[in-house]
Design an enzyme around this catalytic site. Sequence first.
Site, PDB file in Angstrom:
ATOM      1  N   SER A 146      41.135  33.940  36.652  1.00 33.22           N
ATOM      2  CA  SER A 146      41.547  35.197  36.207  1.00 33.22           C
ATOM      3  C   SER A 146      42.542  35.557  35.115  1.00 33.22           C
ATOM      4  CB  SER A 146      42.892  35.697  37.266  1.00 33.22           C
ATOM      5  OG  SER A 146      43.355  36.572  36.975  1.00 33.22           O
ATOM      6  N   TYR A 159      50.169  33.791  42.263  1.00 33.85           N
ATOM      7  CA  TYR A 159      48.838  34.275  41.911  1.00 33.85           C
ATOM      8  C   TYR A 159      48.777  33.349  41.066  1.00 33.85           C
ATOM      9  CZ  TYR A 159      44.808  37.030  41.090  1.00 33.85           C
ATOM     10  OH  TYR A 159      43.478  37.261  40.641  1.00 33.85           O
TER      11      TYR A 159
HETATM   12  N1  LIG Z   1      40.301  43.583  40.344  1.00 37.49           N
HETATM   13  C1  LIG Z   1      40.395  42.663  40.038  1.00 37.49           C
HETATM   14  O1  LIG Z   1      41.432  43.118  38.879  1.00 37.49           O
HETATM   15  C2  LIG Z   1      41.016  40.637  39.275  1.00 37.49           C
HETATM   16  C3  LIG Z   1      41.218  39.840  38.296  1.00 37.49           C
HETATM   17  C4  LIG Z   1      40.942  39.433  38.071  1.00 37.49           C
HETATM   18  C5  LIG Z   1      41.059  38.400  39.294  1.00 37.49           C
HETATM   19  N2  LIG Z   1      40.481  38.765  40.356  1.00 37.49           N
HETATM   20  C6  LIG Z   1      39.587  37.608  40.951  1.00 37.49           C
HETATM   21  O2  LIG Z   1      38.587  38.253  42.164  1.00 37.49           O
HETATM   22  C7  LIG Z   1      38.323  37.816  42.852  1.00 37.49           C
HETATM   23  C8  LIG Z   1      37.803  38.961  43.623  1.00 37.49           C
HETATM   24  O3  LIG Z   1      38.099  39.390  44.142  1.00 37.49           O
HETATM   25  P1  LIG Z   1      38.144  41.310  44.056  1.00 37.49           P
HETATM   26  O4  LIG Z   1      38.638  42.073  43.473  1.00 37.49           O
HETATM   27  O5  LIG Z   1      36.862  41.976  44.178  1.00 37.49           O
HETATM   28  O6  LIG Z   1      39.310  42.030  45.473  1.00 37.49           O
HETATM   29  P2  LIG Z   1      38.471  42.151  46.605  1.00 37.49           P
HETATM   30  O7  LIG Z   1      39.720  41.974  47.745  1.00 37.49           O
HETATM   31  O8  LIG Z   1      37.590  43.666  46.532  1.00 37.49           O
HETATM   32  O9  LIG Z   1      36.878  41.854  47.445  1.00 37.49           O
HETATM   33  C9  LIG Z   1      37.773  40.410  47.329  1.00 37.49           C
HETATM   34  C10 LIG Z   1      37.406  39.532  48.820  1.00 37.49           C
HETATM   35  O10 LIG Z   1      37.739  38.986  48.988  1.00 37.49           O
HETATM   36  C11 LIG Z   1      37.804  38.455  50.678  1.00 37.49           C
HETATM   37  N3  LIG Z   1      38.462  36.874  51.021  1.00 37.49           N
HETATM   38  C12 LIG Z   1      40.045  37.179  51.504  1.00 37.49           C
HETATM   39  N4  LIG Z   1      40.706  36.652  51.752  1.00 37.49           N
HETATM   40  C13 LIG Z   1      39.793  35.552  52.461  1.00 37.49           C
HETATM   41  C14 LIG Z   1      39.107  34.625  53.201  1.00 37.49           C
HETATM   42  N5  LIG Z   1      40.828  33.542  53.307  1.00 37.49           N
HETATM   43  N6  LIG Z   1      38.618  34.644  53.165  1.00 37.49           N
HETATM   44  C15 LIG Z   1      37.027  34.793  52.803  1.00 37.49           C
HETATM   45  N7  LIG Z   1      37.390  36.121  52.160  1.00 37.49           N
HETATM   46  C16 LIG Z   1      38.304  36.415  52.291  1.00 37.49           C
HETATM   47  C17 LIG Z   1      37.801  40.370  51.056  1.00 37.49           C
HETATM   48  O11 LIG Z   1      37.749  40.414  52.989  1.00 37.49           O
HETATM   49  C18 LIG Z   1      37.377  40.726  50.177  1.00 37.49           C
HETATM   50  O12 LIG Z   1      35.550  40.961  50.333  1.00 37.49           O
HETATM   51  C19 LIG Z   1      39.460  37.388  43.859  1.00 37.49           C
HETATM   52  O13 LIG Z   1      39.457  35.836  42.991  1.00 37.49           O
HETATM   53  C20 LIG Z   1      40.376  37.386  42.176  1.00 37.49           C
HETATM   54  O14 LIG Z   1      41.364  36.952  42.463  1.00 37.49           O
HETATM   55  C21 LIG Z   1      40.275  40.322  40.170  1.00 37.49           C
END
Ligand SMILES: NC(=O)c1ccc[n+]([C@@H]2O[C@H](COP(=O)([O-])OP(=O)(O)OC[C@H]3O[C@@H](n4cnc5c(N)ncnc54)[C@H](O)[C@@H]3O)[C@@H](O)[C@H]2O)c1
Length: 283
Positions: A146, A159
């Site tokens: 991130s 985080y």
């Molecule tokens: N959305 C943002 O703005 C953003 C910004 C920076 C980084 N990220 C990172 O991107 C990645 C994806 O996140 P996203 O934004 O798509 O969120 P999201 O919540 O839409 O998707 C995350 C997925 O991970 C699954 N998950 C949660 N805990 C889990 C576990 N213990 N085991 C297996 N699966 C699990 C959830 O069910 C979900 O389907 C993450 O690592 C997040 O930290 C997101």
Amino acid sequence: MTLEGFAGTTSVVTGAAHGVGRALAHRLAREGSRVVVVDIRAEDAAVVADELTAEGADALAAACDVSSRHDVAALGERVAAWSPGGVQVLCNNAGVFTPRHAATATHEDWEWVLGVCLWGVIHGIEEFLPGMVASGQDCHILNTASMNGYVPSRHSTLYSTAKYGVVGLSETLRMELAATRVGVTLLNPAAVRTNISRAEETRPTRLARSRQDPDDAAFADYGLSPALEPEQVADLALEAILSGREAVFTDQVLKPLFEQRFARILSAFDVLPGPAAPGPSDG
Ligand SMILES: NC(=O)c1ccc[n+]([C@@H]2O[C@H](COP(=O)([O-])OP(=O)(O)OC[C@H]3O[C@@H](n4cnc5c(N)ncnc54)[C@H](O)[C@@H]3O)[C@@H](O)[C@H]2O)c1
């Protein structure tokens, strides 16, 4: 070595039921990869696997909590049976975010966030990297960190602890694997339009909620560009894999923040005495 394409590969994507992971799964499948859709939300993972199958791809849904070594070992066994040719693309993408302050977080808050965001990545590497190296084939690991893996923001203590760990792990792993055919890329999104604000729904009941929530928005201090769609982030990620790039960032707004951080770090060197100027008798 750099992967030349995804056709004929097998990919494992964690957190693939929603958001960035789902977009990665779709994109990889469209490029001809067989995709293992891994998620703690079992029903939603099955929906995504069905979507991929309906589009003519080969997909397997796998329920798995990536924070559990036991679950990821069981995942490895399932994947080995489904894909005797091994895994060529591993996307350690599952992550959760919860705005927390260290002074009020519970031990369980730490355990949950570090368990998914950091241990989830470690477990994926423990399970799949040895086979990738031993195969002698071109393979790639994409670890989702991130922007908070480089620059902290208010409420991101837990985080950022995890995501800085993912950055350190990935940068080191890339050096360690330089002589092998396994590449490593870090995916560092800024804002993406996903379900991450609903991450608490996936928190195991054994891990209690924290005592106190911060009272304002987590990313209020950044002035980020409008959130990207997950598909845009997946496109950037696949392009970076095929180019063998070390890292993907998604928002130019971050650049000055990085410069400020590195200037702050470098200023700590200013108090050190500089190297002694060579005297008349030296050389
Ligand atoms: N959305 C943002 O703005 C953003 C910004 C920076 C980084 N990220 C990172 O991107 C990645 C994806 O996140 P996203 O934004 O798509 O969120 P999201 O919540 O839409 O998707 C995350 C997925 O991970 C699954 N998950 C949660 N805990 C889990 C576990 N213990 N085991 C297996 N699966 C699990 C959830 O069910 C979900 O389907 C993450 O690592 C997040 O930290 C997101």
